[in-house]
Design an enzyme around this catalytic site. Structure first.
Site, mmCIF file in Angstrom:
data_model
loop_
_atom_site.group_PDB
_atom_site.id
_atom_site.type_symbol
_atom_site.label_atom_id
_atom_site.label_comp_id
_atom_site.label_asym_id
_atom_site.label_seq_id
_atom_site.Cartn_x
_atom_site.Cartn_y
_atom_site.Cartn_z
ATOM 1 N N HIS A 106 0.827 -1.232 0.150
ATOM 2 C CA HIS A 106 0.033 -0.075 0.009
ATOM 3 C C HIS A 106 0.833 1.353 -0.062
ATOM 4 C CE1 HIS A 106 1.246 -0.558 4.253
ATOM 5 N NE2 HIS A 106 0.788 0.638 4.607
ATOM 6 N N ASP A 108 0.328 5.096 1.861
ATOM 7 C CA ASP A 108 -0.333 5.325 2.983
ATOM 8 C C ASP A 108 -1.396 6.560 2.809
ATOM 9 O OD1 ASP A 108 1.000 3.792 5.057
ATOM 10 O OD2 ASP A 108 2.434 5.318 5.121
ATOM 11 N N HIS A 256 4.812 0.136 0.192
ATOM 12 C CA HIS A 256 5.292 -0.768 1.354
ATOM 13 C C HIS A 256 4.405 -1.805 1.843
ATOM 14 C CE1 HIS A 256 3.498 2.808 3.476
ATOM 15 N NE2 HIS A 256 3.478 2.024 4.567
ATOM 16 N N ARG A 272 4.600 7.042 14.060
ATOM 17 C CA ARG A 272 4.696 7.545 13.042
ATOM 18 C C ARG A 272 3.860 8.978 12.700
ATOM 19 N NH1 ARG A 272 0.906 4.822 8.578
ATOM 20 N NH2 ARG A 272 -0.450 6.868 8.335
HETATM 21 C C1 OGA Z 1 2.761 2.240 8.297
HETATM 22 C C2 OGA Z 1 2.981 0.868 8.007
HETATM 23 C C3 OGA Z 1 4.924 -0.429 8.543
HETATM 24 C C4 OGA Z 1 5.394 -1.223 9.507
HETATM 25 O O1 OGA Z 1 3.242 2.700 9.564
HETATM 26 O O2 OGA Z 1 2.498 3.071 7.484
HETATM 27 O O3 OGA Z 1 2.457 0.411 7.047
HETATM 28 O O4 OGA Z 1 6.414 -2.040 9.478
HETATM 29 N N1 OGA Z 1 3.688 0.177 8.961
HETATM 30 O O5 OGA Z 1 4.883 -1.132 10.786
HETATM 31 MN MN MN Z 2 1.593 2.254 5.676
#
Ligand code: OGA
Ligand code: MN
Length: 290
Positions: A106, A108, A256, A272
């Site tokens: 995806h 974000d 990711h 984040r």
């Molecule tokens: C995010 C996600 C990645 C992770 O925080 O956007 O997809 O490895 N997480 O936690």
């Molecule tokens: Mn993410």
């Protein structure tokens, strides 16, 4: 004079930056060098960043306006709506749904009208092994398509749907209904032009349901092809976290995936910030369907 070091992490994307301490204000020339490296490498790694929420927010703000995480309000850090907890620790005394964030490929917030520009994730606690995150380069994904395929995709729009977030069906129905209400399906261009680099990137993910004007049955094989192609090993970097790593990625030209390759009885706790993107999408309604 900026004196940062830049070490590439894979052929596809990613670079480790050295010589930056995010506990201190970053001077303008260092910041300019970091921003250029970000445009060149798409994902930047800063090791050893034992930063406070205020420091995390202060650095993130240099890159743009921050999302207040209104589409996922339950997991904001107390007093810091700019910080989202991606954690398997309890939040408010209850198991956190964000323990399984990101389990399909995806970008974000693509399921909103303001898909995120970038995200900055700081590792606070990690399991002994695993809990890795994979990233892929969506410029490369686009550039390696045939000219005919590029022409087909040029004016297509894709419908991004929060109900395709992996694992959303396992959350309690009330929370799922809340997320769907906050984020009705939205359409975005399949090929997007990065506003800073001018390069074209593919913008699809495993959170796309269909193309506007096509049925789901027609769309699915093309979407599956594009996602498989985009996540070819050649385009991917797999990050093995260390505590206090800060990773910043550009959601406009990457996807990711957070792997569940670890023992969930061990804490994995990440914080984040999310950079607001420019509005590129439009609300999608069934009347626009085929
Ligand atoms: C995010 C996600 C990645 C992770 O925080 O956007 O997809 O490895 N997480 O936690
Ligand atoms: Mn993410």
């Amino acid at each position: 004079m900026a004196t940062i070091g830049i070490r590439r992490l894979s052929n596809g994307l990613g670079a480790e930056i050295t010589g930056v301490d995010l506990r201190q204000p970053v001077d303008d020339s260092t910041f300019a060098a970091v921003e250029k490296a970000w445009h060149d490498h798409l994902v930047l790694l800063f090791r050893g960043q034992d930063i406070t929420p205020d420091q995390h927010i202060a650095f993130s703000r240099r890159l743009g306006e921050l999302d207040q995480h209104g589409s996922n309000p339950r997991y904001r850090l107390d007093d810091y709506p700019e910080i989202l907890q991606i954690t398997n620790l309890k939040v408010g005394g209850k198991p956190s749904d964000t323990r399984n964030t990101g389990r399909n490929w995806h970008s974000d917030l693509s399921y909103t009208r303001h898909p995120a520009k970038g995200s900055l994730l700081n590792c606070r606690q990690k399991p002994d092994v695993g809990g890795d995150t994979m990233f892929t380069n969506m410029y490369m994904a686009y550039e390696t398509l045939s000219e005919r395929m590029k022409a087909i995709l040029e004016d297509l729009w894709a419908v991004h749907d929060v109900s395709l977030v992996a694992g959303i069906g396992e959350r309690d129905p009330e929370k799922t209904a809340e997320m769907k209400r906050l984020s009705p399906p939205v359409a975005h261009p399949v090929v997007r032009v990065h506003p800073d680099t001018g390069r074209k990137a593919l913008f699809v993910s495993q959170r796309v349901r269909s193309f506007v004007g096509m049925t789901e049955a027609e769309s699915r094989p093309i979407l599956d092809f594009l996602c498989d192609h985009a996540t070819s090993h050649e385009f991917v970097y797999r990050h093995q976290w260390q505590v206090h790593d800060l990773l910043m990625w550009d959601n406009r030209c990457t996807m990711h995936l957070a792997l569940a390759d670890f023992d969930q009885s061990q804490p994995r706790h990440m914080l984040r910030t999310t950079l607001l993107g420019e509005p590129i999408g439009r609300l999608y309604n069934e009347a626009q369907a085929a």
